[in-house]
Motif scaffolding. Structure first.
Motif, PDB file in Angstrom:
ATOM      1  N   ALA A 174       0.834  -1.205   0.000  1.00 40.79           N
ATOM      2  CA  ALA A 174       0.000   0.000   0.000  1.00 40.79           C
ATOM      3  C   ALA A 174       0.870   1.257   0.000  1.00 40.79           C
ATOM      4  O   ALA A 174       0.563   2.229  -0.696  1.00 40.79           O
ATOM      5  CB  ALA A 174      -0.937  -0.009   1.211  1.00 40.79           C
ATOM      6  N   GLU A 175       1.962   1.236   0.769  1.00 35.28           N
ATOM      7  CA  GLU A 175       2.856   2.400   0.790  1.00 35.28           C
ATOM      8  C   GLU A 175       3.501   2.628  -0.575  1.00 35.28           C
ATOM      9  O   GLU A 175       3.651   3.771  -1.020  1.00 35.28           O
ATOM     10  CB  GLU A 175       3.926   2.234   1.867  1.00 35.28           C
ATOM     11  CG  GLU A 175       3.383   2.451   3.267  1.00 35.28           C
ATOM     12  CD  GLU A 175       4.412   2.252   4.360  1.00 35.28           C
ATOM     13  OE1 GLU A 175       5.443   1.560   4.120  1.00 35.28           O
ATOM     14  OE2 GLU A 175       4.196   2.782   5.459  1.00 35.28           O
ATOM     15  N   GLN A 176       3.859   1.539  -1.258  1.00 38.22           N
ATOM     16  CA  GLN A 176       4.431   1.678  -2.607  1.00 38.22           C
ATOM     17  C   GLN A 176       3.398   2.252  -3.575  1.00 38.22           C
ATOM     18  O   GLN A 176       3.707   3.123  -4.381  1.00 38.22           O
ATOM     19  CB  GLN A 176       4.901   0.316  -3.123  1.00 38.22           C
ATOM     20  CG  GLN A 176       6.369   0.097  -2.978  1.00 38.22           C
ATOM     21  CD  GLN A 176       6.791  -1.179  -3.702  1.00 38.22           C
ATOM     22  OE1 GLN A 176       6.034  -2.139  -3.830  1.00 38.22           O
ATOM     23  NE2 GLN A 176       8.016  -1.186  -4.171  1.00 38.22           N
ATOM     24  N   GLN A 177       2.171   1.744  -3.487  1.00 40.87           N
ATOM     25  CA  GLN A 177       1.113   2.250  -4.363  1.00 40.87           C
ATOM     26  C   GLN A 177       0.858   3.732  -4.103  1.00 40.87           C
ATOM     27  O   GLN A 177       0.668   4.519  -5.028  1.00 40.87           O
ATOM     28  CB  GLN A 177      -0.186   1.479  -4.141  1.00 40.87           C
ATOM     29  CG  GLN A 177      -0.176   0.076  -4.694  1.00 40.87           C
ATOM     30  CD  GLN A 177      -1.504  -0.600  -4.443  1.00 40.87           C
ATOM     31  OE1 GLN A 177      -2.558  -0.030  -4.725  1.00 40.87           O
ATOM     32  NE2 GLN A 177      -1.466  -1.814  -3.910  1.00 40.87           N
ATOM     33  N   MET A 178       0.874   4.110  -2.816  1.00 41.86           N
ATOM     34  CA  MET A 178       0.610   5.487  -2.451  1.00 41.86           C
ATOM     35  C   MET A 178       1.662   6.430  -3.029  1.00 41.86           C
ATOM     36  O   MET A 178       1.347   7.529  -3.460  1.00 41.86           O
ATOM     37  CB  MET A 178       0.567   5.629  -0.936  1.00 41.86           C
ATOM     38  CG  MET A 178       0.103   6.990  -0.481  1.00 41.86           C
ATOM     39  SD  MET A 178       0.640   7.350   1.170  1.00 41.86           S
ATOM     40  CE  MET A 178       2.384   7.562   0.924  1.00 41.86           C
ATOM     41  N   ASP A 179       2.904   5.992  -3.042  1.00 45.41           N
ATOM     42  CA  ASP A 179       3.972   6.832  -3.588  1.00 45.41           C
ATOM     43  C   ASP A 179       3.718   7.182  -5.052  1.00 45.41           C
ATOM     44  O   ASP A 179       4.163   8.220  -5.533  1.00 45.41           O
ATOM     45  CB  ASP A 179       5.329   6.141  -3.445  1.00 45.41           C
ATOM     46  CG  ASP A 179       5.835   6.150  -2.012  1.00 45.41           C
ATOM     47  OD1 ASP A 179       5.341   6.960  -1.191  1.00 45.41           O
ATOM     48  OD2 ASP A 179       6.723   5.336  -1.704  1.00 45.41           O
ATOM     49  N   ALA A 180       2.999   6.311  -5.753  1.00 43.98           N
ATOM     50  CA  ALA A 180       2.718   6.539  -7.166  1.00 43.98           C
ATOM     51  C   ALA A 180       1.451   7.372  -7.378  1.00 43.98           C
ATOM     52  O   ALA A 180       1.172   7.797  -8.496  1.00 43.98           O
ATOM     53  CB  ALA A 180       2.581   5.199  -7.893  1.00 43.98           C
ATOM     54  N   PHE A 181       0.688   7.599  -6.311  1.00 38.66           N
ATOM     55  CA  PHE A 181      -0.543   8.369  -6.441  1.00 38.66           C
ATOM     56  C   PHE A 181      -0.246   9.797  -6.863  1.00 38.66           C
ATOM     57  O   PHE A 181       0.717  10.407  -6.427  1.00 38.66           O
ATOM     58  CB  PHE A 181      -1.292   8.447  -5.109  1.00 38.66           C
ATOM     59  CG  PHE A 181      -2.140   7.249  -4.784  1.00 38.66           C
ATOM     60  CD1 PHE A 181      -2.307   6.203  -5.657  1.00 38.66           C
ATOM     61  CD2 PHE A 181      -2.779   7.181  -3.568  1.00 38.66           C
ATOM     62  CE1 PHE A 181      -3.090   5.106  -5.335  1.00 38.66           C
ATOM     63  CE2 PHE A 181      -3.559   6.097  -3.228  1.00 38.66           C
ATOM     64  CZ  PHE A 181      -3.713   5.056  -4.113  1.00 38.66           C
ATOM     65  N   ALA A 182      -1.097  10.303  -7.670  1.00 43.84           N
ATOM     66  CA  ALA A 182      -1.079  11.714  -8.018  1.00 43.84           C
ATOM     67  C   ALA A 182      -2.531  12.104  -8.218  1.00 43.84           C
ATOM     68  O   ALA A 182      -3.370  11.264  -8.550  1.00 43.84           O
ATOM     69  CB  ALA A 182      -0.283  11.959  -9.287  1.00 43.84           C
ATOM     70  N   SER A 183      -2.827  13.333  -7.978  1.00 47.30           N
ATOM     71  CA  SER A 183      -4.196  13.796  -8.137  1.00 47.30           C
ATOM     72  C   SER A 183      -4.150  15.179  -8.776  1.00 47.30           C
ATOM     73  O   SER A 183      -3.260  15.973  -8.489  1.00 47.30           O
ATOM     74  CB  SER A 183      -4.886  13.861  -6.774  1.00 47.30           C
ATOM     75  OG  SER A 183      -6.237  14.211  -6.925  1.00 47.30           O
TER      76      SER A 183
END
Length: 150
Positions: free
Chosen positions: A29-38
């Protein structure tokens, strides 16, 4: 080894496996979050704001020259409200990603879910989580900082 000791050993092994699984899920989840952009757009379409993995502003665009017909106050309001909207959207995405990990284990009710340090994960955007929003919004605090600079 007694039957009770075997049962406890089996239960301990299950708990360890569940804990390892949860740790792997948190890391994922932390890895996925690092890729988040909005990205968010102002209501009038004059401003586009992008935020990165911790809700930090990564881009500001003024679209179609609309800003030229805006007063400084209107432009500032558009930028600030759009930053808040982008961060709020980002915070909801992150919350939705981590929320399943915060509840008790489905396989072992004795294992509670993880406790999330939203401030560490989201940084300043943690203020925008719906159940943690104070009566003063991040937008209000940012306006105070800007007014204080004058």
């Amino acid at each position: 080894m007694s039957e009770e000791a075997e049962r406890l050993e089996k239960r301990l092994a299950e708990a360890n496996a569940e804990l390892e699984s949860m740790q792997a899920a948190v890391a994922d989840a932390e890895q996925q979050m690092d890729a988040f952009a909005s990205t968010a757009f102002s209501d009038d379409g004059a401003v586009e704001i992008s935020v990165g993995g911790q809700g930090e502003v990564t881009g500001v665009k003024f679209l179609d020259g609309k800003y030229r017909s805006m007063t400084a106050s209107q432009l500032a309001d558009a930028v600030l409200s759009t930053i808040q909207e982008a961060r709020s959207h980002h915070s909801r995405m992150v919350r939705d990603l981590f929320e399943p990990l915060t509840g008790p284990s489905s396989g072992m009710s004795e294992l509670s879910g993880i406790e999330v340090d939203w401030d560490r994960i989201l940084g300043p955007a943690a203020d925008l989580l719906p159940d943690e929003v104070s009566s003063r919004t991040a937008n209000d605090r940012l306006r105070d900082e800007i007014d204080g600079d004058e």
